[in-house]
Design a protein around this motif. Structure first.
Motif, PDB file in Angstrom:
ATOM      1  N   GLN A   1     -11.618   0.540  -0.907  1.00 58.75           N
ATOM      2  CA  GLN A   1     -10.880   1.376   0.655  1.00 58.75           C
ATOM      3  C   GLN A   1     -11.248   2.431   0.548  1.00 58.75           C
ATOM      4  O   GLN A   1     -11.586   3.694   0.225  1.00 58.75           O
ATOM      5  CB  GLN A   1      -8.991   1.526   0.260  1.00 58.75           C
TER       6      GLN A   1
ATOM      7  N   ARG B   1      -9.432   7.639   4.154  1.00 53.62           N
ATOM      8  CA  ARG B   1      -8.440   7.045   5.340  1.00 53.62           C
ATOM      9  C   ARG B   1      -7.360   6.832   5.319  1.00 53.62           C
ATOM     10  O   ARG B   1      -6.015   6.972   5.196  1.00 53.62           O
ATOM     11  CB  ARG B   1      -9.239   7.340   6.761  1.00 53.62           C
ATOM     12  N   LYS B   2      -7.373   5.118   4.372  1.00 53.05           N
ATOM     13  CA  LYS B   2      -6.829   4.846   4.347  1.00 53.05           C
ATOM     14  C   LYS B   2      -5.829   4.896   2.718  1.00 53.05           C
ATOM     15  O   LYS B   2      -4.748   4.943   2.594  1.00 53.05           O
ATOM     16  CB  LYS B   2      -7.287   2.875   4.136  1.00 53.05           C
ATOM     17  N   ARG B   3      -6.287   5.037   1.907  1.00 52.09           N
ATOM     18  CA  ARG B   3      -5.628   5.644   0.341  1.00 52.09           C
ATOM     19  C   ARG B   3      -5.123   7.438   0.978  1.00 52.09           C
ATOM     20  O   ARG B   3      -3.102   7.518   0.659  1.00 52.09           O
ATOM     21  CB  ARG B   3      -7.267   6.824  -0.317  1.00 52.09           C
TER      22      ARG B   3
ATOM     23  N   GLU C   1      -3.152   7.833   3.542  1.00 51.12           N
ATOM     24  CA  GLU C   1      -1.984   7.312   4.601  1.00 51.12           C
ATOM     25  C   GLU C   1      -1.193   5.853   3.826  1.00 51.12           C
ATOM     26  O   GLU C   1       0.110   6.118   3.940  1.00 51.12           O
ATOM     27  CB  GLU C   1      -2.354   5.921   5.721  1.00 51.12           C
ATOM     28  N   ASP C   2      -1.918   5.740   2.758  1.00 52.26           N
ATOM     29  CA  ASP C   2      -0.844   5.057   1.772  1.00 52.26           C
ATOM     30  C   ASP C   2      -0.258   5.938   1.096  1.00 52.26           C
ATOM     31  O   ASP C   2       0.651   5.535  -0.407  1.00 52.26           O
ATOM     32  CB  ASP C   2      -1.817   3.636   1.118  1.00 52.26           C
TER      33      ASP C   2
END
Length: 549
Positions: free
Chosen positions: A353, A356-358, A360-361
């Protein structure tokens, strides 16, 4: 006013010779003053950083300067080092009034400064770093080498001129910085938070170096938030609060609690966590993680790293800087991708990943270097509030940034985390290091992360802010937060952690029980020594010393 203090008013008649009492004989002796600051005042738009500050440093002594974040310590030292000019007041060096227009002026009068963030070029040798900018003193060849060796031997610094700086540990880099200012003829050294990244054995070695310096008649101004260390190494202590001198203290007649109360009006905090909140629900699982260096060597920066952090658990990672902590953080946050192995978050594979995805999660990130990875120094505070959370509320509405939302929430963070600032439109560079750190912690904790990477979360903050940050971590832990804690403060690491692991040369080499291990034992384990309170993990093949970083 506490009885162990001498107030500024008691010191107004001081001159270039102070009367002091010898601890060995009890007799009064005359001791020359190396540096004296009288009535120093410095104003910035919207804030008075220093007001009528007085500081008198005796020759051949270690003089500690303590105060909470934003108290004015950094500004005062920048004035003494010629980086800023005072609006009012006088500076006297060796009995002569001076005026500095630049650091070069201060260096010429024997004032040297070792900054908290080292200023060394990794790709140069120790010799090249030391002579850089001072080639006229002893050239760049044999004479310079002989001078460096002479100074190193004289003060017990153990510096190797031909070593590459990139191969040095943090303690050796610090000794290079000290030698660099001594090479330029410094007789008064300013050390800004010199023990912030050292393990106990390295702190002891540094203090031995300082005692050697003062035995040769040199003077040291020692800035620190670690009050126990201040009391153990200082000959005199000056306390400043809210930009003005509160008074001076005699270490032998003072306790850490008294200093803490004087600095911030509260008792010295402790990081101990009373109750366990660890659940059986894994939040972060790292399995056989391996990360290779770029280039031809391809050596393993991380080798077979495996661990699990459960909801409500703080996993403390102990290690001397340069043993793989930075690379592990980069792999977890997504700045680097592992060559092999798996990272799972709440059961989901996030190995590939993007960062940014990490984020956001639910991964929060307090970086080890706030200047490089935590802030835009020339941007206002409210823009720094957005960093790392550009797509999330209150910073965004749909696909668009929401400046008003970010500004309102920045005001809340400033208030709740006691960030000392005249407003949210000033640049991050205008804040003291401790206040920069409080802004970052406030930003990350505001998004209620599920997993927090906390690298040196209280580095450079005063005892009051330290207690607040510890409380925030403990409260979030009670609510199920999983934390990877990396810290050079071993009391903090032991006190906050539910589980302790030791990293050495890119491998996890031992487990420790926070309930039984001491800072000294943990410090020994970090340098590769064995300890009776450690459970050692089977190690892989030995890594050559010159490759171990």
């Amino acid at each position: 006013m506490a009885p162990f203090l001498k107030t500024p008013e008691d010191s107004r008649g001081e001159c270039a010779i102070d009367a002091s009492t010898s601890p060995d004989t009890g007799k009064t002796t005359a001791q020359a003053t190396a540096v004296q600051l009288v009535g120093i005042t410095k104003r910035f738009p919207g804030v008075v950083a220093n007001h009528d500050i007085r500081l008198s440093v005796r020759k051949g002594t270690v003089h500690a300067l303590v105060g909470e974040n934003g108290a004015g310590k950094s500004t005062l030292m920048k004035i003494l080092y010629g980086m800023q000019k005072p609006d009012e007041g006088t500076i006297t060096v060796d009995g002569e009034q001076v005026s500095f227009g630049s650091p070069a002026d201060a260096i010429a009068r024997g004032i040297g400064m070792v900054h908290q963030h080292f200023m060394l070029a990794d790709q140069l040798t120790v010799l090249e770093n030391i002579v850089l900018g001072s080639e006229k003193l002893h050239g760049i060849g044999g004479a310079a080498r002989r001078k460096i060796v002479e100074i190193s031997d004289r003060y017990g610094l153990g510096v190797r001129p031909d070593a590459m700086v990139e191969d040095l540990g943090v303690a050796d880099r610090q000794r290079v910085e000290i030698l660099k200012v001594l090479y330029r003829g410094a007789t008064t050294l300013i050390l800004d938070e010199p023990t912030a990244v050292l393990v106990p054995q390295e702190v002891d070695a540094l203090f031995d170096n300082l005692r050697e310096l003062k035995s040769e008649g040199l003077s040291v101004i020692f800035i620190s938030h670690k009050l126990g260390e201040v009391l153990s190494v200082a000959d005199d202590i000056t306390v400043i609060r809210r930009g003005t001198t509160v008074g001076t203290a005699v270490p032998s007649e003072t306790t850490p609690r008294q200093l803490a109360e004087l600095m911030v009006g509260s008792e010295l905090p402790t990081p101990e966590t009373a109750e366990s909140t660890v659940t059986d629900r894994p939040m972060i699982q790292v399995e056989s993680l391996k990360l290779l260096a770029d280039g031809e060597s391809g050596r393993a920066l991380l080798d077979d790293i495996s661990f699990t952090i459960h909801e409500g658990e703080v996993l403390g990672l102990a290690g001397v800087e340069g043993n793989g902590q930075t690379e592990l953080i980069d792999a977890l946050i997504g700045l680097k991708h592992a060559d092999s192995g798996v990272i799972r978050m709440a059961g989901q594979d996030i190995t590939a990943q993007p960062t940014r995805k990490r984020r956001e999660d639910g991964i929060g990130y307090i970086p080890e270097d706030r200047h490089r990875h935590g802030l835009l120094l020339e941007s206002p505070l409210w823009e720094n509030r957005i960093l790392g959370h550009v797509t999330e509320k209150p910073n965004a509405k749909g696909f668009w940034l929401d400046p008003k939302g970010a500004q309102a929430d920045t005001r809340r963070i400033v208030k709740e985390y006691d960030v000392r600032t005249p407003g949210i439109d000033v640049t991050a560079a205008s804040l003291s290091g401790g206040n920069q750190q409080k802004l970052i912690v406030g930003r990350e904790m505001s998004h209620k992360p599920r997993f927090l990477i906390a690298a040196h979360p209280t580095r450079g903050v005063d005892v009051g802010a330290q207690a607040q940050i510890w409380d925030q971590i403990r409260e979030a832990r009670r609510e199920g937060l999983a934390v990877l804690l990396i810290s050079a403060d071993l009391d903090e690491l032991i006190g906050l952690s539910d589980t302790l692991r030791v990293i050495y040369r890119g491998r996890l080499v031992a487990d420790a029980d926070p309930a039984t291990i001491t800072p000294e034992e943990l410090g020994s384990a970090m340098t590769g020594a064995a300890s009776g309170h450690l459970e050692h993990i089977e190690e892989g093949p030995e890594v050559p010393e010159d490759e171990a970083r």
